[in-house]
Motif scaffolding. Structure first.
Motif, PDB file in Angstrom:
ATOM      1  N   LEU A  24       0.854  -1.193   0.000  1.00 27.49           N
ATOM      2  CA  LEU A  24       0.000   0.000   0.000  1.00 27.49           C
ATOM      3  C   LEU A  24       0.883   1.234   0.000  1.00 27.49           C
ATOM      4  O   LEU A  24       1.821   1.342   0.806  1.00 27.49           O
ATOM      5  CB  LEU A  24      -0.893  -0.016   1.244  1.00 27.49           C
ATOM      6  CG  LEU A  24      -1.844   1.163   1.442  1.00 27.49           C
ATOM      7  CD1 LEU A  24      -2.914   1.180   0.357  1.00 27.49           C
ATOM      8  CD2 LEU A  24      -2.481   1.094   2.830  1.00 27.49           C
ATOM      9  N   MET A  25       0.575   2.162  -0.904  1.00 24.37           N
ATOM     10  CA  MET A  25       1.406   3.364  -1.019  1.00 24.37           C
ATOM     11  C   MET A  25       0.535   4.549  -1.424  1.00 24.37           C
ATOM     12  O   MET A  25      -0.584   4.371  -1.933  1.00 24.37           O
ATOM     13  CB  MET A  25       2.503   3.146  -2.069  1.00 24.37           C
ATOM     14  CG  MET A  25       1.976   2.938  -3.482  1.00 24.37           C
ATOM     15  SD  MET A  25       3.262   2.413  -4.646  1.00 24.37           S
ATOM     16  CE  MET A  25       3.404   0.669  -4.218  1.00 24.37           C
ATOM     17  N   PRO A  26       1.041   5.762  -1.209  1.00 21.38           N
ATOM     18  CA  PRO A  26       0.266   6.939  -1.636  1.00 21.38           C
ATOM     19  C   PRO A  26       0.180   7.002  -3.159  1.00 21.38           C
ATOM     20  O   PRO A  26       1.074   6.535  -3.868  1.00 21.38           O
ATOM     21  CB  PRO A  26       1.071   8.123  -1.092  1.00 21.38           C
ATOM     22  CG  PRO A  26       2.038   7.538  -0.124  1.00 21.38           C
ATOM     23  CD  PRO A  26       2.287   6.141  -0.544  1.00 21.38           C
ATOM     24  N   GLU A  27      -0.892   7.574  -3.624  1.00 22.85           N
ATOM     25  CA  GLU A  27      -1.034   7.785  -5.068  1.00 22.85           C
ATOM     26  C   GLU A  27       0.073   8.738  -5.517  1.00 22.85           C
ATOM     27  O   GLU A  27       0.387   9.711  -4.839  1.00 22.85           O
ATOM     28  CB  GLU A  27      -2.404   8.409  -5.344  1.00 22.85           C
ATOM     29  CG  GLU A  27      -2.851   8.329  -6.780  1.00 22.85           C
ATOM     30  CD  GLU A  27      -4.272   8.814  -6.929  1.00 22.85           C
ATOM     31  OE1 GLU A  27      -5.097   8.088  -7.489  1.00 22.85           O
ATOM     32  OE2 GLU A  27      -4.559   9.922  -6.453  1.00 22.85           O
ATOM     33  N   GLY A  28       0.718   8.433  -6.620  1.00 23.41           N
ATOM     34  CA  GLY A  28       1.809   9.286  -7.092  1.00 23.41           C
ATOM     35  C   GLY A  28       3.159   8.903  -6.526  1.00 23.41           C
ATOM     36  O   GLY A  28       4.170   9.557  -6.820  1.00 23.41           O
ATOM     37  N   HIS A  29       3.198   7.843  -5.717  1.00 23.63           N
ATOM     38  CA  HIS A  29       4.478   7.356  -5.178  1.00 23.63           C
ATOM     39  C   HIS A  29       5.366   6.882  -6.328  1.00 23.63           C
ATOM     40  O   HIS A  29       4.875   6.420  -7.363  1.00 23.63           O
ATOM     41  CB  HIS A  29       4.206   6.212  -4.193  1.00 23.63           C
ATOM     42  CG  HIS A  29       5.396   5.795  -3.397  1.00 23.63           C
ATOM     43  ND1 HIS A  29       6.343   4.903  -3.885  1.00 23.63           N
ATOM     44  CD2 HIS A  29       5.805   6.141  -2.149  1.00 23.63           C
ATOM     45  CE1 HIS A  29       7.262   4.711  -2.960  1.00 23.63           C
ATOM     46  NE2 HIS A  29       6.968   5.444  -1.899  1.00 23.63           N
ATOM     47  N   ALA A  34      -2.089   7.346   3.487  1.00 23.14           N
ATOM     48  CA  ALA A  34      -2.768   8.391   2.711  1.00 23.14           C
ATOM     49  C   ALA A  34      -2.118   9.754   2.921  1.00 23.14           C
ATOM     50  O   ALA A  34      -2.152  10.620   2.044  1.00 23.14           O
ATOM     51  CB  ALA A  34      -4.249   8.445   3.091  1.00 23.14           C
ATOM     52  N   LEU A  35      -1.490   9.935   4.104  1.00 17.25           N
ATOM     53  CA  LEU A  35      -0.807  11.197   4.403  1.00 17.25           C
ATOM     54  C   LEU A  35       0.656  11.184   3.960  1.00 17.25           C
ATOM     55  O   LEU A  35       1.435  12.056   4.350  1.00 17.25           O
ATOM     56  CB  LEU A  35      -0.887  11.477   5.909  1.00 17.25           C
ATOM     57  CG  LEU A  35      -2.288  11.812   6.443  1.00 17.25           C
ATOM     58  CD1 LEU A  35      -2.291  11.833   7.961  1.00 17.25           C
ATOM     59  CD2 LEU A  35      -2.757  13.156   5.886  1.00 17.25           C
ATOM     60  N   ASP A  36       1.037  10.156   3.186  1.00 11.52           N
ATOM     61  CA  ASP A  36       2.390  10.043   2.630  1.00 11.52           C
ATOM     62  C   ASP A  36       3.451   9.888   3.731  1.00 11.52           C
ATOM     63  O   ASP A  36       4.548  10.437   3.636  1.00 11.52           O
ATOM     64  CB  ASP A  36       2.714  11.265   1.756  1.00 11.52           C
ATOM     65  CG  ASP A  36       3.876  10.982   0.798  1.00 11.52           C
ATOM     66  OD1 ASP A  36       4.251   9.791   0.666  1.00 11.52           O
ATOM     67  OD2 ASP A  36       4.407  11.935   0.212  1.00 11.52           O
ATOM     68  N   MET A  37       3.092   9.108   4.756  1.00 15.40           N
ATOM     69  CA  MET A  37       4.029   8.869   5.856  1.00 15.40           C
ATOM     70  C   MET A  37       4.859   7.610   5.653  1.00 15.40           C
ATOM     71  O   MET A  37       5.720   7.286   6.466  1.00 15.40           O
ATOM     72  CB  MET A  37       3.265   8.761   7.176  1.00 15.40           C
ATOM     73  CG  MET A  37       2.581  10.042   7.601  1.00 15.40           C
ATOM     74  SD  MET A  37       3.759  11.368   7.953  1.00 15.40           S
ATOM     75  CE  MET A  37       4.615  10.712   9.362  1.00 15.40           C
ATOM     76  N   GLY A  38       4.586   6.877   4.574  1.00 16.57           N
ATOM     77  CA  GLY A  38       5.327   5.663   4.312  1.00 16.57           C
ATOM     78  C   GLY A  38       4.482   4.669   3.541  1.00 16.57           C
ATOM     79  O   GLY A  38       3.344   4.968   3.143  1.00 16.57           O
ATOM     80  N   VAL A  39       5.043   3.475   3.317  1.00 13.42           N
ATOM     81  CA  VAL A  39       4.318   2.403   2.629  1.00 13.42           C
ATOM     82  C   VAL A  39       4.166   1.236   3.607  1.00 13.42           C
ATOM     83  O   VAL A  39       4.775   1.218   4.668  1.00 13.42           O
ATOM     84  CB  VAL A  39       5.057   1.942   1.353  1.00 13.42           C
ATOM     85  CG1 VAL A  39       5.250   3.111   0.395  1.00 13.42           C
ATOM     86  CG2 VAL A  39       6.404   1.299   1.719  1.00 13.42           C
ATOM     87  N   ALA A  64      -9.688   7.028  -0.884  1.00 10.53           N
ATOM     88  CA  ALA A  64      -8.493   7.777  -0.462  1.00 10.53           C
ATOM     89  C   ALA A  64      -7.446   7.759  -1.580  1.00 10.53           C
ATOM     90  O   ALA A  64      -7.480   6.910  -2.479  1.00 10.53           O
ATOM     91  CB  ALA A  64      -7.925   7.170   0.811  1.00 10.53           C
ATOM     92  N   SER A  65      -6.512   8.695  -1.502  1.00 15.87           N
ATOM     93  CA  SER A  65      -5.497   8.823  -2.560  1.00 15.87           C
ATOM     94  C   SER A  65      -4.367   7.833  -2.312  1.00 15.87           C
ATOM     95  O   SER A  65      -3.239   8.210  -1.987  1.00 15.87           O
ATOM     96  CB  SER A  65      -4.956  10.262  -2.598  1.00 15.87           C
ATOM     97  OG  SER A  65      -4.502  10.640  -1.306  1.00 15.87           O
TER      98      SER A  65
END
Length: 302
Positions: free
Chosen positions: A169-174, A233-238, A252-253
């Motif tokens: 699981l990772m943020p969109e745009g990672h 979702a807050l781009d704190m990691g995968v 969620a993104s």
């Protein structure tokens, strides 16, 4: 004072006359009148003012009637309780689940169950697999849904609800979102959100990275999938996670990608040993199987 006298009194008030009360009680009007007179004599109160063809409650009679009504409402509730017990046993189902399932799959099963059986009470608990197993073993809970079976488990043989492969699981745009699948080498030096130490899946994931010689930056750890989803979702990691835990965060993104080598995630249903399954447990278990099957099918269709 007897029950038949009180029933006659209540019937007179409800129907407005001794004749109407006789119809309600399937008896004669003289018998109703006699029971009312006996009741008044027994309790030493005048319950009705009598005039030709009419009975009117006295103040004492009204107060007494209100108490009678409370008692009859209680008896009616007892009748309802008895009916629930005949149909569903205790009428209360106590369920425990790990957080991955307690926050998504389980509520959806509960909704489906409650639509069909709104009269049944539900008590929901959440914990680690080991704690849930102890709750079920001690009969504190009627059933448990765990991710693995602890060694000290005393419950009956577990029933497998599902097998799914974990995902990354990772943020969109990672930077890794362009890849079709993720391997340990892809996550070298990556900020990583890990499951808590008590989770069996954590051990499997750590072993894979150790064997691959890959070092991650484990910045946060938590056993709660809802927190993991929010942090990613807050781009704190995968994170490597059960895909069913992401179902409620589809808006969620974030994106998921298959992770190799595969880490299998299980959902196991456990029940108390040496205790017959109640009708409630059987009904809910069937609905739980249906929901789990549907959600796994939806994952495969993606």
């Amino acid at each position: 004072m007897t029950v038949s006298q009180v029933e006659a009194f209540r019937a007179v008030v409800l129907s407005g006359s001794t004749t109407g009360a006789a119809r309600l009680l399937h008896t004669s009007q003289p018998n109703v009148s006699r029971l009312i007179s006996q009741l008044e004599k027994s309790i030493g109160l005048k319950l009705f003012e009598r005039s030709p063809g009419k009975l009117t409650l006295t103040d004492e009679g009204l107060t007494f009637y209100n108490e009678v009504q409370r008692s009859f409402v209680g008896l009616e509730q007892l009748d309802e309780t008895a009916e629930k017990l005949r149909r569903f046993g205790t009428g209360l189902l106590r369920i425990a689940a790990v957080s991955t399932l307690a926050l998504g799959l389980l509520p959806r099963a509960i909704k489906r169950f409650s639509i069909k059986h709104p009269e049944v009470g539900l008590s929901i608990h959440m914990g680690h697999s080991t704690v849930i197993s102890q709750w079920v073993d001690s009969h504190y809970c009627d059933m448990g849904i765990v991710s693995h079976l602890p060694q000290q488990n005393l419950s009956s043989e577990p029933e497998v609800l599902f097998h799914v492969n974990s995902v990354c699981l990772m943020p969109e745009g990672h930077r890794l979102a362009q890849k079709e699948r993720i391997t340990p080498a892809d996550l070298e030096g990556e900020s990583f959100i890990s499951l808590g130490n008590q989770e069996e899946m954590r051990k499997s994931v750590d072993r894979i990275f150790d064997e691959a010689g890959v070092k991650r930056k484990i910045t946060i750890e938590t056993p709660y999938s809802s927190i993991i989803n929010s942090l990613v979702a807050l781009d704190m990691g995968v994170c490597i996670i059960n895909p069913l835990a992401v179902q409620d965060y589809r808006q969620a993104s974030m994106v998921t990608r298959p992770f190799e080598p595969a880490v299998v995630c299980e959902g196991l249903l456990i029940l108390p040993k040496g205790r017959p399954r109640s009708r409630l447990v059987e009904i809910f278990s069937e609905i739980l199987r249906e929901v789990a099957s549907e959600e796994c099918a939806a994952l495969r269709a993606k």
